[in-house]
Design an enzyme around this catalytic site. Structure first.
Site: not given
Ligand SMILES: *Cc1c(COP(=O)(O)O)cnc(C)c1O
Length: 389
Positions: A42, A139, A169, A222, A268, A314-316
């Protein structure tokens, strides 16, 4: 279109794909064969580049991918990724047709969502779903057994829907204290057991849980942050069972070098004043690149020597104090290694009072990403690029 590796500014990210390969392979080696690695890519693979990371992960032993939003899944499909992709976050019921057409697996956690989705789905469509269970993260996810069973039943009743997985999760898998984690695990077990049939894919672990608690792995993990070579937290860093290799580095080149006199000011607000005659240099990176103003005073590497940023970012552009007179065009490493010296992502995260996850995400899309394999910069066809960048 996918980045071609050519660009016209002297600031770039290097992503070492060998590190991603090594990290995934190291995790793969520790897992039983029946546990699938879902590579979490992601947010453009935490800023590393979704396509390249996905390819490296799949080649190293991942067999499925996960993203946060359907847009991200579609981006991978457009670039030619055919592996199964799970959207971890919420999708809109009106978008199920696009998901089904592109073979994208969606997450469901509300009974009403299914009813709405059904009204959009064509008669011959085929859509795979994972049910998300909230066991304490708070969540998204189904929170009670009754609704979980209703969702399961609704999926099973509709021949267009496939009950492909169930997951949760963990909120504290990266903390040394495991009480909350164990409570979540127990609740997940209880909820999965209440299903009338166990779907093919059951998963709970993120990187931290995967490396620390084998019994939370069920049949898929995951894997996000560890794939990129970063520790899920500082407190478990020393206990991680594998050596991580940081894939992301950030570089620029000096565009001007000058000797300033004692008392002269920089940038700046004139907040920096030279205490003696000194060599300073300018690099073309700034807060619009995600190199944010709070990084004022952070050290960067020049000729392998730690050198401070001086004055306001700065910005850039950003100005640094040089260790000695150096040539225009000298490489400045803001994140990563130069010889024996290193500025790890954790140092930047620490400086900004945040977690390492946020740092590569912060470096904006204005900074081109280059990919390395076997120590050389490659393009997407794995051809070597001319070494002028
Ligand atoms: C981002 C995410 C992960 C990955 O987690 P890590 O700590 O980067 O391994 C796994 N499951 C869900 C639902 C996430 O949103």
């Amino acid at each position: 279109m996918i980045e071609h590796g050519l660009f016209y500014r002297d600031t770039w990210v290097e992503v070492d794909l060998d590190c991603i390969t090594a990290n995934v392979a190291a995790v793969r080696k520790r897992l039983p064969a029946e546990v699938t690695i879902i590579g979490v890519v992601k947010a453009n693979a935490y800023g590393h580049g979704d396509y390249q990371t996905a390819m490296a992960a799949l080649n190293a032993g991942a067999s499925m991918l996960a993203v946060a939003f359907m847009d991200e899944a579609l981006s991978l499909r457009v670039k030619g990724i055919n592996a199964p992709i799970l959207v971890l976050g919420a999708s809109r019921p009106e978008d199920v047709t696009i998901a089904a057409k592109n073979n994208i697996i969606l997450t469901v956690f509300q009974r009403e969502w299914i009813e709405k989705a059904q009204s959009f789905l064509a008669a011959n469509a085929n859509l795979s779903l994972h049910i998300k269970v909230d066991t304490g993260m708070g969540r998204i996810g189904v929170r009670n057994i009754e609704e979980l069973r209703e969702i399961e039943e609704a999926i099973n009743k509709d021949s267009r829907l496939v009950f492909a997985g169930v997951f949760t999760h963990f909120a504290t898998a990266d903390e040394l204290d495991n009480h909350y984690f164990l409570d979540q695990l127990e609740r997940f077990d209880e909820m999965v057991s209440s299903l009338s049939s166990r779907p093919p894919c059951v998963h709970g672990s993120n990187s931290a849980a995967a490396l620390r608690y084998g019994k939370a792995n069920f049949n898929a993990i995951r894997l996000g942050i560890v794939m990129y070579g970063l520790s899920p937290s500082q407190e478990i860093k020393a206990d991680l069972p594998i050596k991580l290799e940081e894939a992301f580095s950030l570089h620029s080149k000096l565009t001007q070098v000058k000797l300033i006199k004692r008392g002269e000011k920089i940038s700046y607000g004139g907040t920096y004043e030279a205490e003696q005659d000194e060599w300073v240099g300018t690099i073309p990176i700034g807060y619009a690149d995600g190199w944010i103003r709070r990084l004022q005073d952070q050290e960067v590497l020049i000729d392998g020597i730690r050198s401070p940023i001086i004055g306001r970012i700065c910005m850039d552009q950003t100005i640094v104090r040089l260790p000695h007179q150096v040539e225009v065009g000298t490489v400045v490493t803001l994140i990563g290694k130069q010889g024996d010296a290193a500025v790890p992502i954790d140092e930047i995260a620490d400086k900004l009072d945040t977690i390492n996850y946020e740092i590569p995400c912060l470096i904006s899309s204005r900074v081109p990403r280059l990919y390395k394999k076997g120590g050389e910069i490659i393009d997407l066809n794995n051809a070597l690029l001319p070494k002028n960048n």
